[in-house]
Structure formats: C-alpha cells, structure tokens
Design an enzyme around this catalytic site. Structure first.
Site, PDB file in Angstrom:
ATOM      1  N   PRO A 143       0.769  -1.250   0.000  1.00 49.79           N
ATOM      2  CA  PRO A 143       0.000   0.000   0.000  1.00 49.79           C
ATOM      3  C   PRO A 143       0.800   1.300   0.000  1.00 49.79           C
ATOM      4  CG  PRO A 143       0.066  -0.922   2.195  1.00 49.79           C
ATOM      5  CD  PRO A 143       0.752  -1.906   1.300  1.00 49.79           C
ATOM      6  N   CYS A 144       1.447   1.609  -1.104  1.00 52.39           N
ATOM      7  CA  CYS A 144       2.208   2.859  -1.186  1.00 52.39           C
ATOM      8  C   CYS A 144       1.304   4.082  -1.111  1.00 52.39           C
ATOM      9  CB  CYS A 144       3.106   2.888  -2.419  1.00 52.39           C
ATOM     10  SG  CYS A 144       2.265   2.544  -3.967  1.00 52.39           S
TER      11      CYS A 144
END
Length: 179
Positions: A143-144
């Site tokens: 989850p950047c």
C-alpha cells in the site's frame, strides 16, 4: 534447461480504473494502474523481458485469489491481503522498504516517508523511500498510497493523486468529499 516462467495476467475494471494484475507460480508479481491497451502492452513487454516470460492472458489458479482479494478490498469487504507475492521485480533497499510497508503499515493508517525510512534503519533516506514507492510493482496490495509527506500531504503517487485520495477515503483516512 530451465523452464520458462509462466506469467499470467488479467485486467480488472475497478472504481479506480482498469488494473492489470500479473502473477507467476511464486505469487502476484505486478499491479498496474490505468491499464489501457497501450499501458498493458508496454508493461507486459517490460515484465516479460525482466522475468524471461511470455505473458498469457487468463485467470487460472495463479490469479483467482489475487483478483478476488483486490475486488473485495476495493468494495470495502477486505482490510488486508493474504497473498503470495513474487518480489522478482524489486530488490535491495527498495524491496526492504516495500516489505516493511506491506507488513507494518496497517489499513486505515498512513506513514510519512521519513518515518518509513527510520523503520528500515535509514532515517536520512526519506527521498530514497520516495524512489522505492515510485518503483513499487505491487501498488494497492503493497500500500504505497498510505505513504504521505511529513506534513500529511498527499505527494506523488504512480496512480495519480486522485487515485491515492480515493484509496485513502476507502480506508477511512480521509473524509469523502461532499460534492
């Protein structure tokens, strides 16, 4: 003689636009935003060359679970992913940062670039963390979108700031706009 890598891919129509998912026998290897035909072609060429694989469009066992989990996440029915990941498209510091992000930044939370750098023992490497985020081959799943500026601002994101905003809204980090 080594067997060639099997690389399967599919495109999902989602609330954040078309997503390309690609997997090998090792696990999910790539998630790509804005997967229109031109993006798909370039991406699959690049991944195929890196993995010495011929991409095949299909949804066999390699992709069934990744597709289900991504769809469930985007529908608000899932808060984490339980998938085998193939880290072949990442290495070194970038992979170290991405693994920390995947395991240490929970749904509904955000982390600053500098804080993520400190978590991997490189507190002065905030800019290098930004580079790692830009090279993330598995956005959404790794989850950047949960990485923000030191002041909480939504800075650069490969899927675009609007996509980042929508993912953070989905996770309850940001209020949904009134209009």
């Amino acid at each position: 003689m080594t067997r060639p890598v099997r690389l399967e891919w599919t495109v999902l129509d989602t609330v954040i636009g078309p997503l390309l998912l690609a997997a090998t026998a090792q696990g999910l290897v790539s998630v790509v935003f804005h997967a229109d035909p031109q993006v798909r072609e370039r991406t699959l060429e690049r991944i195929g060359a890196r993995l010495d694989a011929e991409p095949v469009e299909c949804r066999t066992a390699l992709l069934v679970e990744p597709v289900r989990q991504v769809e469930d996440y985007l529908a608000g029915r899932r808060t984490d992913f339980d998938l085998a990941l193939d880290w072949s498209l990442s290495s070194g510091f970038n992979q170290q940062v991405l693994r920390e992000l995947a395991s240490g930044v929970a749904y509904g939370t955000v982390v600053a670039y500098g804080d993520l750098a400190a978590r991997v023992g490189q507190p002065q490497a905030a800019q290098a963390v930004g580079i790692a985020m830009g090279s993330n081959p598995l956005p959404v799943v790794v989850p950047c979108h949960r990485v923000v500026g030191a002041d909480g601002s939504m800075v650069g994101f490969g899927g675009g700031v609007e996509t980042k905003r929508r993912l953070l809204e989905l996770e309850g980090v940001l209020p949904q706009p009134l209009f």
